[in-house]
Design an enzyme around this catalytic site. Structure first.
Site, mmCIF file in Angstrom:
data_model
loop_
_atom_site.group_PDB
_atom_site.id
_atom_site.type_symbol
_atom_site.label_atom_id
_atom_site.label_comp_id
_atom_site.label_asym_id
_atom_site.label_seq_id
_atom_site.Cartn_x
_atom_site.Cartn_y
_atom_site.Cartn_z
ATOM 1 C CB SER A 233 28.574 25.848 30.365
ATOM 2 O OG SER A 233 27.387 26.358 29.921
ATOM 3 C CE1 TYR B 204 27.200 25.245 22.217
ATOM 4 C CE2 TYR B 204 26.713 27.644 22.773
ATOM 5 C CZ TYR B 204 27.815 26.621 22.847
ATOM 6 O OH TYR B 204 28.931 26.627 23.281
ATOM 7 C CE LYS C 241 28.487 23.951 25.314
ATOM 8 N NZ LYS C 241 29.518 23.258 25.881
#
Length: 298
Positions: free
Chosen positions: A172, A186, A190
């Site tokens: 991650s 983003y 993650k």
């Protein structure tokens, strides 16, 4: 009274932290193990492959760019410790078609044996203010960063459960623990990996299969250099307050955590709750086994 309560809480946490190594699984032996690394043609993925190869593992590198894969293969092979080790390269986009991913994993297992450890390192970052990012950017990052880890994991997990051994690693980011300015697309992709990993761990732990999540900080990789070109001012200023790590250092820590299955402080606290949840899962497994036995004898 508050002081006593605080002291009791600290003592409880320390006790859990000391007990956690006693209930952790045995370390995975990398010599002779088959390690699959997605996104393994550059950056952290390539460094993870090198680290595992240094310890005697057989490597399957998975990435989209075939030329970069072959170059990475040459670099990794320089670190062999015996003449039996193999680096297998497979070019495929792990985020697009599950059937393709499943097929390449089967090919890898036919050549190098069952997968002992899968490291999901394929991913990318695009930053920008929420209203400036195209909707397609959210879709693209969720596809690459999330589904690009779901598909390979789905392809190996059944065999790992059958063998009663295996490790699955999700790479991650620190932005997967803390949402930051410019990372609405983003960070969310993650963050999703954490939910997947924790739920999957509860399913596979009774089969001696363990899942870990790595949260690397800013790391000096080609992807990071490309990301810096699109960062908003606020995001760049935030990044400048932190140091940039070398991919070799990050890779070494990720491999260590995956092999030993180390637990952080907050993960250790969660053991109190996870223990009761795990017992529920085990009871369900026992009940299913009894029902299957009854059906067979009926």
């Amino acid at each position: 009274m508050l002081l006593l309560a605080a002291a009791s809480l600290v003592a409880f946490v320390l006790l859990l932290y000391m007990v956690s190594p006693l209930i952790s699984p045995k370390p995975l032996a990398l010599p002779g193990a088959h390690v699959v690394v997605t996104g393994g043609s550059s950056g952290i993925g390539k460094c993870i492959a090198i680290e595992c190869y240094k310890q005697g593992a057989f490597i399957t590198l998975v990435a989209r760019n075939e030329d970069k894969l072959l170059q990475a293969k040459k670099e990794i092979e320089k670190h062999s410790i015996n003449d039996k080790q193999v680096v297998l390269c497979i070019s495929v986009d792990v985020s697009q078609d599950y059937s393709q991913v499943e097929n390449v994993i089967k090919q890898a297992q036919e050549k190098l044996g069952p997968v002992d450890m899968l490291v999901n390192c394929a991913g990318m970052s695009l930053s920008g203010k929420f209203e400036d990012l195209e909707v397609s950017t959210f879709e693209r990052l969720m596809s690459i960063n999330y589904l690009g880890s779901v598909y390979p994991s789905r392809a190996v997990i059944a065999t790992m459960k059958e063998r009663r051994m295996g490790r699955v690693v999700f790479v991650s980011s620190q932005a997967g623990q803390l949402g930051l300015f410019g990372y609405t697309a983003y960070s969310s992709s993650k963050f999703a990996l954490r939910g997947l990993a924790e739920a999957l761990q509860m399913e596979v732990k009774p089969y001696n299969v363990y899942v870990t999540v790595a949260y690397p900080p800013d790391t000096d990789t080609p992807g990071f250099a490309k990301e810096n070109q699109t960062k908003p001012l606020e995001t760049r200023l935030i990044s400048e307050t932190t140091s940039v790590c070398k991919p070799e250092q990050v890779a070494k820590q990720i491999v260590k955590d995956a092999v030993v299955v180390t637990m952080g402080l907050f993960r250790t606290i969660a053991l109190f709750y996870l223990g009761s949840f795990d017992s529920i899962v085990r009871r369900c497994m026992m009940q299913k086994a009894k029902l299957e036995t009854v059906d067979k004898t009926a």
